[in-house]
Write an enzyme that holds these catalytic residues in place. Structure first.
Site, PDB file in Angstrom:
ATOM      1  N   ASN A   9      86.430-104.532  39.437  1.00  0.00           N
ATOM      2  CA  ASN A   9      85.985-103.139  39.354  1.00  0.00           C
ATOM      3  C   ASN A   9      84.769-103.032  40.258  1.00  0.00           C
ATOM      4  O   ASN A   9      83.695-103.508  39.907  1.00  0.00           O
ATOM      5  CB  ASN A   9      85.639-102.803  37.893  1.00  0.00           C
ATOM      6  CG  ASN A   9      85.027-101.417  37.746  1.00  0.00           C
ATOM      7  OD1 ASN A   9      85.007-100.631  38.702  1.00  0.00           O
ATOM      8  ND2 ASN A   9      84.522-101.114  36.552  1.00  0.00           N
ATOM      9  N   LYS A  11      83.119-100.496  40.989  1.00  0.00           N
ATOM     10  CA  LYS A  11      82.193 -99.425  40.578  1.00  0.00           C
ATOM     11  C   LYS A  11      81.807 -98.606  41.819  1.00  0.00           C
ATOM     12  O   LYS A  11      82.643 -98.422  42.693  1.00  0.00           O
ATOM     13  CB  LYS A  11      80.991-100.013  39.822  1.00  0.00           C
ATOM     14  CG  LYS A  11      81.472-100.883  38.640  1.00  0.00           C
ATOM     15  CD  LYS A  11      80.399-101.271  37.666  1.00  0.00           C
ATOM     16  CE  LYS A  11      81.021-102.108  36.540  1.00  0.00           C
ATOM     17  NZ  LYS A  11      80.055-102.500  35.530  1.00  0.00           N
ATOM     18  N   HIS A  94      86.044 -96.469  30.766  1.00  0.00           N
ATOM     19  CA  HIS A  94      85.009 -97.500  30.963  1.00  0.00           C
ATOM     20  C   HIS A  94      83.758 -97.083  30.193  1.00  0.00           C
ATOM     21  O   HIS A  94      83.440 -95.896  30.103  1.00  0.00           O
ATOM     22  CB  HIS A  94      84.700 -97.662  32.457  1.00  0.00           C
ATOM     23  CG  HIS A  94      83.872 -98.875  32.737  1.00  0.00           C
ATOM     24  ND1 HIS A  94      82.514 -98.891  32.524  1.00  0.00           N
ATOM     25  CD2 HIS A  94      84.211-100.112  33.162  1.00  0.00           C
ATOM     26  CE1 HIS A  94      82.059-100.109  32.822  1.00  0.00           C
ATOM     27  NE2 HIS A  94      83.062-100.865  33.206  1.00  0.00           N
ATOM     28  N   GLU A  96      80.780 -97.084  30.990  1.00  0.00           N
ATOM     29  CA  GLU A  96      79.852 -96.277  31.799  1.00  0.00           C
ATOM     30  C   GLU A  96      80.291 -94.808  31.803  1.00  0.00           C
ATOM     31  O   GLU A  96      79.453 -93.910  31.809  1.00  0.00           O
ATOM     32  CB  GLU A  96      79.767 -96.861  33.226  1.00  0.00           C
ATOM     33  CG  GLU A  96      78.976 -98.172  33.219  1.00  0.00           C
ATOM     34  CD  GLU A  96      79.354 -99.179  34.287  1.00  0.00           C
ATOM     35  OE1 GLU A  96      80.046 -98.822  35.247  1.00  0.00           O
ATOM     36  OE2 GLU A  96      78.964-100.355  34.135  1.00  0.00           O
ATOM     37  N   GLU A 166      85.336-105.027  26.741  1.00  0.00           N
ATOM     38  CA  GLU A 166      84.071-105.211  27.466  1.00  0.00           C
ATOM     39  C   GLU A 166      82.895-104.888  26.550  1.00  0.00           C
ATOM     40  O   GLU A 166      82.536-103.714  26.390  1.00  0.00           O
ATOM     41  CB  GLU A 166      84.020-104.272  28.682  1.00  0.00           C
ATOM     42  CG  GLU A 166      85.128-104.492  29.688  1.00  0.00           C
ATOM     43  CD  GLU A 166      84.728-104.016  31.081  1.00  0.00           C
ATOM     44  OE1 GLU A 166      84.796-104.835  31.995  1.00  0.00           O
ATOM     45  OE2 GLU A 166      84.325-102.852  31.244  1.00  0.00           O
ATOM     46  N   GLY A 172      76.929-106.431  33.286  1.00  0.00           N
ATOM     47  CA  GLY A 172      75.878-106.414  34.303  1.00  0.00           C
ATOM     48  C   GLY A 172      74.576-107.047  33.841  1.00  0.00           C
ATOM     49  O   GLY A 172      73.539-106.889  34.478  1.00  0.00           O
ATOM     50  N   SER A 212      80.023-109.767  32.717  1.00  0.00           N
ATOM     51  CA  SER A 212      79.414-110.938  33.354  1.00  0.00           C
ATOM     52  C   SER A 212      80.378-112.112  33.544  1.00  0.00           C
ATOM     53  O   SER A 212      79.982-113.269  33.414  1.00  0.00           O
ATOM     54  CB  SER A 212      78.152-111.365  32.587  1.00  0.00           C
ATOM     55  OG  SER A 212      77.193-110.308  32.602  1.00  0.00           O
TER      56      SER A 212
HETATM   57  P1  13P Z   1      79.987-107.092  35.277  1.00  0.00           P
HETATM   58  O1  13P Z   1      81.078-108.089  35.589  1.00  0.00           O
HETATM   59  O2  13P Z   1      79.149-106.751  36.476  1.00  0.00           O
HETATM   60  O3  13P Z   1      79.218-107.484  34.069  1.00  0.00           O
HETATM   61  O4  13P Z   1      80.742-105.708  34.914  1.00  0.00           O
HETATM   62  C1  13P Z   1      81.771-105.715  33.995  1.00  0.00           C
HETATM   63  C2  13P Z   1      82.459-104.411  34.046  1.00  0.00           C
HETATM   64  O5  13P Z   1      81.920-103.393  33.620  1.00  0.00           O
HETATM   65  C3  13P Z   1      83.797-104.358  34.641  1.00  0.00           C
HETATM   66  O6  13P Z   1      84.423-103.140  34.390  1.00  0.00           O
END
Ligand code: 13P
Length: 250
Positions: A9, A11, A94, A96, A166, A172, A212
């Site tokens: 992803n 982002k 997601h 976010e 997740e 992150g 992560s």
């Molecule tokens: P990270 O791998 O950067 O922690 O992000 C995970 C994520 O949100 C994937 O959709």
């Protein structure tokens, strides 16, 4: 045996020229991968990535979409628009998007249904916050998000849905859930699906872990009983690092 599915992803990262360079470097690194490989890229990279991934084993996904086919929704992109440009997968719900754009379980469910209507494969994200985890509510939150996201789907559609567990506190932050913890959470998601749709359906659903994931922890996570691959953010931005995650078993 369920297959492994490993999705990046990106982002809100990567310009078209960067995406093309990435794909050129990444393609030879993963061409013999046993896992299914997906890159979920920004809308503005979709066309370039789809053109450049043609004839490879890399599949392209979007990171969001609206649930309507057309309409007065300034700034939105419809499932039909994604389908027509050749998108195969779409991330839905997601954390976010839930946190910053007010996506509710009801909206997530509408988007999942719309994805199937337009023959897109949904990757549905669920996960608890740190506060919910500390209050002992992890299982309650992730099973209810799963149940509500899948509401009204046929058993065949449920089987074709990818779920990404997740935990928000692991996204992150560099903090990964232990493989045992993540596997247990994923087992509880699978048990919830079994309760509603039966164990034959639940055993087929691909459930990924995200938060992560990196090349140093991918193998341990993906070799557990119930984690069927990963949804990878930061570590998917570098072809070399992401290819090591995709090839975790080599
Ligand atoms: P990270 O791998 O950067 O922690 O992000 C995970 C994520 O949100 C994937 O959709």
């Amino acid at each position: 045996m369920r297959r492994k599915v490993i999705a990046g992803n990106w982002k809100m990262n990567m310009l078209p020229n960067e995406a093309i360079e990435y794909l050129q470097a990444f393609e030879p690194m993963v061409k013999n991968a046993e896992a299914e490989v997906i890159l979920c890229v920004p809308y503005t990279d979709l066309f370039y990535c789809i053109m450049n991934a043609q004839g490879t084993n890399i599949k392209i996904g979007a990171q969001n979409m609206h649930y309507s086919e057309t309409g007065a929704y300034t700034g939105e992109v419809s499932p039909k628009m994604l389908k027509v440009v050749g998108v195969e997968y779409v991330i839905i719900g997601h954390s976010e998007r839930r946190a910053y754009y007010g996506e509710t379980d009801e909206i997530v469910n509408k988007k999942v249904k719309a994805a199937f209507e337009y023959e897109l494969k949904p990757i549905v994200c669920v996960g608890e916050s740190l506060e919910q985890r500390e209050a002992g509510k992890t299982e309650e939150i992730i099973t209810s998000q799963t149940r509500l996201a899948l509401e009204g789907l046929t058993p065949e559609q449920v089987k074709a849905t990818i779920i990404a567990y997740e935990p928000i506190w692991a996204i992150g932050t560099g903090k990964t859930a232990t493989s045992e913890d993540a596997n247990n959470s994923i087992k509880s998601i699978r048990a919830e699906i079994a309760k509603i749709y039966g164990s034959e359906v639940a055993e087929e659903v691909i459930i990924q872990y995200g938060g992560s994931v990196k090349s140093s922890n991918a193998k341990e996570l993906f070799e557990t009983s119930d984690i069927d691959g990963g949804l990878v953010g930061g570590a998917s931005l570098k072809p070399d690092e992401f290819s090591k995650i995709v090839n975790y078993n080599k």
